[in-house]
Design a protein around this motif. Structure first.
Motif, PDB file in Angstrom:
ATOM      1  N   GLY A   1      22.557  -7.021  -3.196  1.00 22.95           N
ATOM      2  CA  GLY A   1      21.440  -6.458  -2.448  1.00 22.95           C
ATOM      3  C   GLY A   1      20.797  -5.358  -3.270  1.00 22.95           C
ATOM      4  O   GLY A   1      21.487  -4.449  -3.754  1.00 22.95           O
TER       5      GLY A   1
ATOM      6  N   LEU B   1      17.693  -2.877   3.374  1.00 20.35           N
ATOM      7  CA  LEU B   1      19.004  -3.511   3.289  1.00 20.35           C
ATOM      8  C   LEU B   1      20.021  -2.837   4.208  1.00 20.35           C
ATOM      9  O   LEU B   1      20.662  -3.490   5.031  1.00 20.35           O
ATOM     10  CB  LEU B   1      19.509  -3.486   1.844  1.00 20.35           C
ATOM     11  CG  LEU B   1      20.889  -4.110   1.628  1.00 20.35           C
ATOM     12  CD1 LEU B   1      20.797  -5.621   1.694  1.00 20.35           C
ATOM     13  CD2 LEU B   1      21.470  -3.664   0.286  1.00 20.35           C
TER      14      LEU B   1
ATOM     15  N   GLU C   1      23.789  -5.225   4.139  1.00 27.90           N
ATOM     16  CA  GLU C   1      24.868  -5.066   3.156  1.00 27.90           C
ATOM     17  C   GLU C   1      26.060  -5.961   3.489  1.00 27.90           C
ATOM     18  O   GLU C   1      26.874  -6.284   2.627  1.00 27.90           O
ATOM     19  CB  GLU C   1      25.302  -3.597   3.013  1.00 27.90           C
ATOM     20  CG  GLU C   1      26.066  -3.044   4.185  1.00 27.90           C
ATOM     21  CD  GLU C   1      25.194  -2.367   5.235  1.00 27.90           C
ATOM     22  OE1 GLU C   1      25.714  -1.491   5.946  1.00 27.90           O
ATOM     23  OE2 GLU C   1      24.007  -2.722   5.362  1.00 27.90           O
TER      24      GLU C   1
ATOM     25  N   VAL D   1      26.065  -9.244   1.310  1.00 28.12           N
ATOM     26  CA  VAL D   1      26.080  -9.191  -0.151  1.00 28.12           C
ATOM     27  C   VAL D   1      27.437  -8.715  -0.664  1.00 28.12           C
ATOM     28  O   VAL D   1      28.212  -8.108   0.068  1.00 28.12           O
ATOM     29  CB  VAL D   1      24.958  -8.264  -0.686  1.00 28.12           C
ATOM     30  CG1 VAL D   1      23.583  -8.771  -0.249  1.00 28.12           C
ATOM     31  CG2 VAL D   1      25.153  -6.822  -0.254  1.00 28.12           C
TER      32      VAL D   1
ATOM     33  N   GLY E   1      25.853  -3.618  -3.624  1.00 26.84           N
ATOM     34  CA  GLY E   1      24.537  -3.042  -3.362  1.00 26.84           C
ATOM     35  C   GLY E   1      24.071  -2.201  -4.531  1.00 26.84           C
ATOM     36  O   GLY E   1      24.842  -1.399  -5.076  1.00 26.84           O
TER      37      GLY E   1
END
Length: 195
Positions: free
Chosen positions: A5, A113, A119, A122, A125
């Motif tokens: 992300g 995000l 988050e 993913v 980040g």
């Protein structure tokens, strides 16, 4: 496939950083670009119904829509309820195609995000950041940007300090593009070690 992300507050250089990831070989999904396209396609009729007068000849007039929703939480929620599911569907299609193509690192460029719980989707980040004075100068230099609009956008976004705290990686764009590009390539090398 590692899914990353990429986020950052307005004016931090996220779009430029996303382009650096793409140039370095990562597949990049741009949520903002998806919204722009949706405003010219399937989201336009629903937005027109919810916010009459904001769609002209089948295309959302972003300025008119902004006047209706910026600084108005209830109206923003109505807009997000229309747009977010469509953006998410495009994200899923992008990830499916990337995985099928054998992509090793897929970048999801998502402005909100952390604010939207993204988050959780993913593996890592990346937060794009810069000093507050750099951010302010960049944003206020944009055509049509006012102090009021900037303040309203910042109020909707998680503070940069909190985003940085949650990040696995940081890209500081306040030191110029060569520095940011070196950071991007270092992040990709680190991610390759995870894969």
């Amino acid at each position: 496939m590692i899914v990353v992300g990429l986020t950052g507050s307005i004016g931090m250089g996220k779009s430029t950083t996303a382009a650096m990831f793409a140039a370095a070989g990562a597949a990049v999904y741009d949520a903002d670009a998806a919204v722009h396209d949706l405003y010219r396609s399937e989201a336009a009729p629903a937005i027109d119904a919810a916010f009459p007068g904001t769609v002209i000849e089948g295309v959302v007039d972003r300025k008119a829509l902004g006047a209706r929703v910026i600084g108005k939480p209830a109206e923003m929620k109505r807009l997000e309820a229309i747009v977010h599911p469509l953006v998410r569907a495009r994200e899923i299609a992008f990830l499916d195609a990337a995985k099928t193509s054998g992509v090793r690192v897929a970048i999801l460029d998502i402005p909100l995000l952390f604010e939207t719980g993204g988050e959780a989707r993913v593996h890592a980040g990346v937060v794009v950041t810069a000093a507050a004075r750099v951010q302010r100068a960049r944003v206020l230099a944009r055509p049509g940007m006012s102090e009021e609009t900037f303040a309203a956008i910042l109020a909707k976004q998680m503070p940069d300090t909190e985003k940085r705290r949650r990040a696995h990686f940081l890209v500081d764009t306040g030191h110029g593009k060569p520095h940011a590009d070196r950071t991007v390539r270092a992040i990709l090398r680190a991610l390759a070690g995870l894969g």
